[in-house]
Structure formats: C-alpha cells, structure tokens
Design a protein around this motif. Structure first.
Motif, PDB file in Angstrom:
ATOM      1  N   GLY A  58       0.806  -1.217   0.000  1.00 17.90           N
ATOM      2  CA  GLY A  58       0.000   0.000   0.000  1.00 17.90           C
ATOM      3  C   GLY A  58       0.833   1.257   0.000  1.00 17.90           C
ATOM      4  N   SER A  59       1.983   1.224  -0.672  1.00 12.95           N
ATOM      5  CA  SER A  59       2.945   2.328  -0.582  1.00 12.95           C
ATOM      6  C   SER A  59       3.563   2.634  -1.938  1.00 12.95           C
ATOM      7  CB  SER A  59       4.074   1.973   0.402  1.00 12.95           C
ATOM      8  OG  SER A  59       3.565   1.536   1.635  1.00 12.95           O
ATOM      9  N   ARG A  60       4.046   3.858  -2.058  1.00 14.58           N
ATOM     10  CA  ARG A  60       4.857   4.256  -3.193  1.00 14.58           C
ATOM     11  C   ARG A  60       5.823   5.319  -2.711  1.00 14.58           C
ATOM     12  NH1 ARG A  60       1.193   8.147  -7.161  1.00 14.58           N
ATOM     13  NH2 ARG A  60       0.481   9.630  -5.563  1.00 14.58           N
ATOM     14  N   ALA A  61       6.875   5.587  -3.507  1.00 17.54           N
ATOM     15  CA  ALA A  61       7.918   6.499  -3.047  1.00 17.54           C
ATOM     16  C   ALA A  61       8.466   7.325  -4.196  1.00 17.54           C
ATOM     17  CB  ALA A  61       9.041   5.717  -2.383  1.00 17.54           C
ATOM     18  N   TRP A  62       8.848   8.550  -3.849  1.00 24.40           N
ATOM     19  CA  TRP A  62       9.619   9.402  -4.752  1.00 24.40           C
ATOM     20  C   TRP A  62      11.050   9.425  -4.227  1.00 24.40           C
ATOM     21  CZ3 TRP A  62       4.629  10.564  -3.338  1.00 24.40           C
ATOM     22  CH2 TRP A  62       3.712  10.797  -4.377  1.00 24.40           C
ATOM     23  N   VAL A  63      11.983   8.875  -4.974  1.00 30.26           N
ATOM     24  CA  VAL A  63      13.385   8.871  -4.558  1.00 30.26           C
ATOM     25  C   VAL A  63      13.996  10.221  -4.927  1.00 30.26           C
ATOM     26  CG1 VAL A  63      15.636   7.775  -4.799  1.00 30.26           C
ATOM     27  CG2 VAL A  63      13.550   6.374  -4.810  1.00 30.26           C
ATOM     28  N   VAL A  80       7.973   8.810   1.128  1.00 34.20           N
ATOM     29  CA  VAL A  80       7.181   7.584   1.063  1.00 34.20           C
ATOM     30  C   VAL A  80       5.737   7.908   1.425  1.00 34.20           C
ATOM     31  CG1 VAL A  80       6.933   5.209   1.861  1.00 34.20           C
ATOM     32  CG2 VAL A  80       9.208   6.256   1.742  1.00 34.20           C
ATOM     33  N   GLU A  81       4.821   7.461   0.587  1.00 30.27           N
ATOM     34  CA  GLU A  81       3.391   7.661   0.796  1.00 30.27           C
ATOM     35  C   GLU A  81       2.776   6.304   1.124  1.00 30.27           C
ATOM     36  OE1 GLU A  81       0.859  10.431  -1.832  1.00 30.27           O
ATOM     37  OE2 GLU A  81       0.391   8.409  -2.552  1.00 30.27           O
ATOM     38  N   GLY A 106      -0.792  12.880   7.879  1.00 32.67           N
ATOM     39  CA  GLY A 106      -1.362  11.601   8.249  1.00 32.67           C
ATOM     40  C   GLY A 106      -0.788  11.084   9.555  1.00 32.67           C
ATOM     41  N   GLU A 107      -0.979   9.800   9.789  1.00 34.51           N
ATOM     42  CA  GLU A 107      -0.551   9.151  11.029  1.00 34.51           C
ATOM     43  C   GLU A 107       0.254   7.911  10.688  1.00 34.51           C
ATOM     44  OE1 GLU A 107      -3.417   8.587  14.391  1.00 34.51           O
ATOM     45  OE2 GLU A 107      -3.016   6.456  13.988  1.00 34.51           O
ATOM     46  N   LEU A 108       1.386   7.746  11.346  1.00 33.86           N
ATOM     47  CA  LEU A 108       2.281   6.630  11.067  1.00 33.86           C
ATOM     48  C   LEU A 108       2.700   5.992  12.389  1.00 33.86           C
ATOM     49  CD1 LEU A 108       3.593   5.555   8.371  1.00 33.86           C
ATOM     50  CD2 LEU A 108       5.681   6.708   9.136  1.00 33.86           C
ATOM     51  N   VAL A 140      -6.842   6.542   9.114  1.00 33.07           N
ATOM     52  CA  VAL A 140      -7.875   6.488   8.079  1.00 33.07           C
ATOM     53  C   VAL A 140      -7.511   7.340   6.867  1.00 33.07           C
ATOM     54  CG1 VAL A 140      -9.699   6.008   9.742  1.00 33.07           C
ATOM     55  CG2 VAL A 140      -9.150   8.382   9.184  1.00 33.07           C
ATOM     56  N   GLU A 141      -6.380   8.056   6.923  1.00 29.83           N
ATOM     57  CA  GLU A 141      -5.935   8.887   5.815  1.00 29.83           C
ATOM     58  C   GLU A 141      -4.547   8.458   5.366  1.00 29.83           C
ATOM     59  OE1 GLU A 141      -6.034  12.878   7.211  1.00 29.83           O
ATOM     60  OE2 GLU A 141      -8.231  13.010   7.244  1.00 29.83           O
ATOM     61  N   THR A 142      -4.211   8.790   4.129  1.00 36.00           N
ATOM     62  CA  THR A 142      -2.878   8.505   3.613  1.00 36.00           C
ATOM     63  C   THR A 142      -1.836   9.298   4.402  1.00 36.00           C
ATOM     64  OG1 THR A 142      -3.714   8.039   1.397  1.00 36.00           O
ATOM     65  CG2 THR A 142      -1.398   8.666   1.572  1.00 36.00           C
ATOM     66  N   SER A 143      -0.724   8.657   4.682  1.00 32.74           N
ATOM     67  CA  SER A 143       0.374   9.304   5.403  1.00 32.74           C
ATOM     68  C   SER A 143       1.575   9.415   4.480  1.00 32.74           C
ATOM     69  CB  SER A 143       0.753   8.485   6.643  1.00 32.74           C
ATOM     70  OG  SER A 143       1.850   9.062   7.308  1.00 32.74           O
ATOM     71  N   SER A 144       2.350  10.484   4.624  1.00 30.53           N
ATOM     72  CA  SER A 144       3.584  10.616   3.858  1.00 30.53           C
ATOM     73  C   SER A 144       4.702  11.061   4.791  1.00 30.53           C
ATOM     74  CB  SER A 144       3.421  11.597   2.690  1.00 30.53           C
ATOM     75  OG  SER A 144       3.177  12.906   3.149  1.00 30.53           O
ATOM     76  N   PHE A 145       5.895  10.567   4.511  1.00 29.25           N
ATOM     77  CA  PHE A 145       7.031  10.887   5.355  1.00 29.25           C
ATOM     78  C   PHE A 145       8.328  10.855   4.550  1.00 29.25           C
ATOM     79  CE2 PHE A 145       6.676   6.304   5.449  1.00 29.25           C
ATOM     80  CZ  PHE A 145       7.982   5.829   5.490  1.00 29.25           C
ATOM     81  N   HIS A 146       9.323  11.584   5.050  1.00 27.82           N
ATOM     82  CA  HIS A 146      10.673  11.505   4.504  1.00 27.82           C
ATOM     83  C   HIS A 146      11.403  10.354   5.165  1.00 27.82           C
ATOM     84  CE1 HIS A 146      11.365  15.108   1.963  1.00 27.82           C
ATOM     85  NE2 HIS A 146      10.259  15.495   2.572  1.00 27.82           N
ATOM     86  N   TRP A 147      12.127   9.596   4.370  1.00 29.41           N
ATOM     87  CA  TRP A 147      12.943   8.489   4.867  1.00 29.41           C
ATOM     88  C   TRP A 147      14.374   8.728   4.395  1.00 29.41           C
ATOM     89  CZ3 TRP A 147      12.346   2.677   3.072  1.00 29.41           C
ATOM     90  CH2 TRP A 147      13.154   1.867   3.874  1.00 29.41           C
TER      91      TRP A 147
END
Length: 278
Positions: A58-63, A80-81, A106-108, A140-147
């Motif tokens: 359930g994820s995708r990423a912009w490198v 990463v979303e 969002g929440e992670l 309940v919402e999409t979360s995005s974060f920097h990794w």
C-alpha cells in the motif's frame, strides 16, 4: 521510548501531490542537475516517477537522492506515501544502514524493538543500524514521510540509541547575531558523537538570510517544508518554494534569502562527526 501521539500540528508541511500536469503546460521547469547540486522542484514529483519498494504494501515512493558519481554520496532520501493499512514489517533491507523518518501528514506507527510510536505531522524517529523496526499506517488517511538512509560509520565507545519525538516540541536554537530571524531545530543531539548524521528543521523569518557562502565538507539534502527563498548555489541564483528539494554535494557554496511573505522552513540532512576516510 514511549508511545507518542502528538496534538494537531501548528506548523505546515508541504508533501508530494502526485498527479500529472495538463497537456497544455509548457515543458520548462526549474529542475536542474549539476556536479555541485541538484534541484528537484515539486512539479516533478508526479505519479509516473514513483518507485515501489520491496517488502512494502500500500505504498509508493519518490526517490529524491541516491549516491551518484559527481553528486552527494553519503545518503539516500525518499518521500514515502502509505495508504491506510499499508506499511512494512521489514522496511530496511541492509542491517548496516540507519534511518531517519520525518512525518509530513497523516498518522504513522513506527514500532522500534517492539515499542510502538504513533507519529503525526512533525513527528520523527531515528532508527540505529541493526535495529528491528516496522512501519504501519493504522489511520484512516494517507500518510507521507521523509525516509533518510545512511550507512552507519561505527565509532568505538559510542553507540547510538533510538530517538522519537516531534519537532514542534523542541525549542529552536537562534543562530548567533540574527535576533532569532534564523533558527535551527535539532532533532538529534549535536554533542553526541554516536550520531554520524544530523537532521534539523531550519527556519527563516521573511527577509532573513544566510549572509555568506557556506562552503563545507558536509553534504546536504534540503526539502522545503514551507515558504519560498532564493538560494545561491555554486554561483547560481535558484528560486525554491515549498515542496522543492535540493541535494548538495560536499563543498558546494550555498547561501539564501528568505522571500516571504511567510516563514521559510526546510528539513535538512547532513553527515557529521567522523574523520575523512582516505
């Protein structure tokens, strides 16, 4: 560490939007790659340039950055979303690599050595190399974060520990002789030699500046969270705004003016605290 669930964010964090521009748009944009720096404007972060990482659902990423010849070589950085129900039980494929996560929306839930930590906007987690950890979006919402990922450089007598918190709960340090117009929020202890990288949030009030061309050995990854500015990079003036990303190789001269009318804030990575390996 403890279970952390922060209140609604007071700050603003621009995240990737995806989608595609209309066919009527011009091709001209601000994206540029040089041997000293790379600028990836927010308009480049579209659906067709995403990656799917193994071991994630359930994820995708912009490198945004990876080690390349002629560029920054110490780290990788991705946005990463994660959709509700998505995540990874084994996110890091390399035991020798440490990680830093910074949540934008969002929440992670980041579980480190069995302890769950609920992170919301502004929340962060540093995970030492070799640590068992997992990530899940239980909201309940999409979360995005920097990794941010870096191969850890061990130092005898110093062992890093996991660190979890929220940048909004940390008092920023004003830079000398700026009357607080330039401030740095340090999420990892700058005096602790166990850390071989720092990740900060840097804030400029409208009109504030870096008034000299910083030229140093540390590489940088800079993601603009809020506002706009004009950056001086290796002799070029480059306009940046929230959602833009800059990767700077070692010794790239850098300075900036905050353009206003709002604060200019960015997430900053740099490698620190180690002797040059020859």
């Amino acid at each position: 560490m403890s279970d952390i669930a922060t209140a609604a964010p007071a700050a603003s964090y621009r995240s990737a939007q995806g989608g595609l521009p209309p066919q009527s748009d011009l091709l001209t944009d601000r994206a540029i790659v040089t041997e000293a720096y790379t600028v990836i404007p927010r308009g480049v972060l579209r659906d067709i340039v995403t990656s799917v990482f193994p071991e994630w659902t359930g994820s995708r990423a912009w490198v945004l950055n990876r080690p390349v010849a002629g560029g920054a070589t110490t780290f990788a950085q991705s946005i990463v979303e994660v959709a509700p129900g998505g995540g990874s039980e084994h996110p890091e494929p390399q035991a020798e690599v440490e990680g830093f996560l910074f949540v934008m929306d969002g929440e992670l839930t980041v579980t480190i050595e069995g302890t769950p930590n609920v992170l919301r906007a502004g929340g962060f987690a540093f995970v030492p190399a070799g640590t068992a950890w997992s990530v899940a979006n239980n909201g309940v919402e999409t979360s995005s974060f920097h990794w941010i990922r870096k191969r850890y450089e061990p130092l005898a007598g110093h062992t890093p520990r996991p660190v979890v918190g929220n940048e909004q709960d940390i008092e920023p340090n004003p830079m000398p002789d700026t009357n607080g117009a330039w401030r740095t929020t340090r999420m990892l202890d700058p005096q602790d030699l166990a850390f071989d990288m720092h990740v900060n949030v840097v804030t400029f009030e409208p009109g504030a500046s870096i008034p000299f061309a910083e030229t140093h050995v540390m590489e940088h990854g800079l993601y603009v969270l809020e506002g706009k500015a004009v950056y001086r990079l290796n002799g070029d003036w480059v306009e940046v705004q929230e959602g833009d990303y800059m990767s700077l190789r070692a010794f790239c001269p850098q300075a900036c003016y905050a353009g206003g009318p709002a604060k200019f804030r960015y997430l900053l990575y740099k490698d620190v605290n180690r002797q040059v390996s020859l």
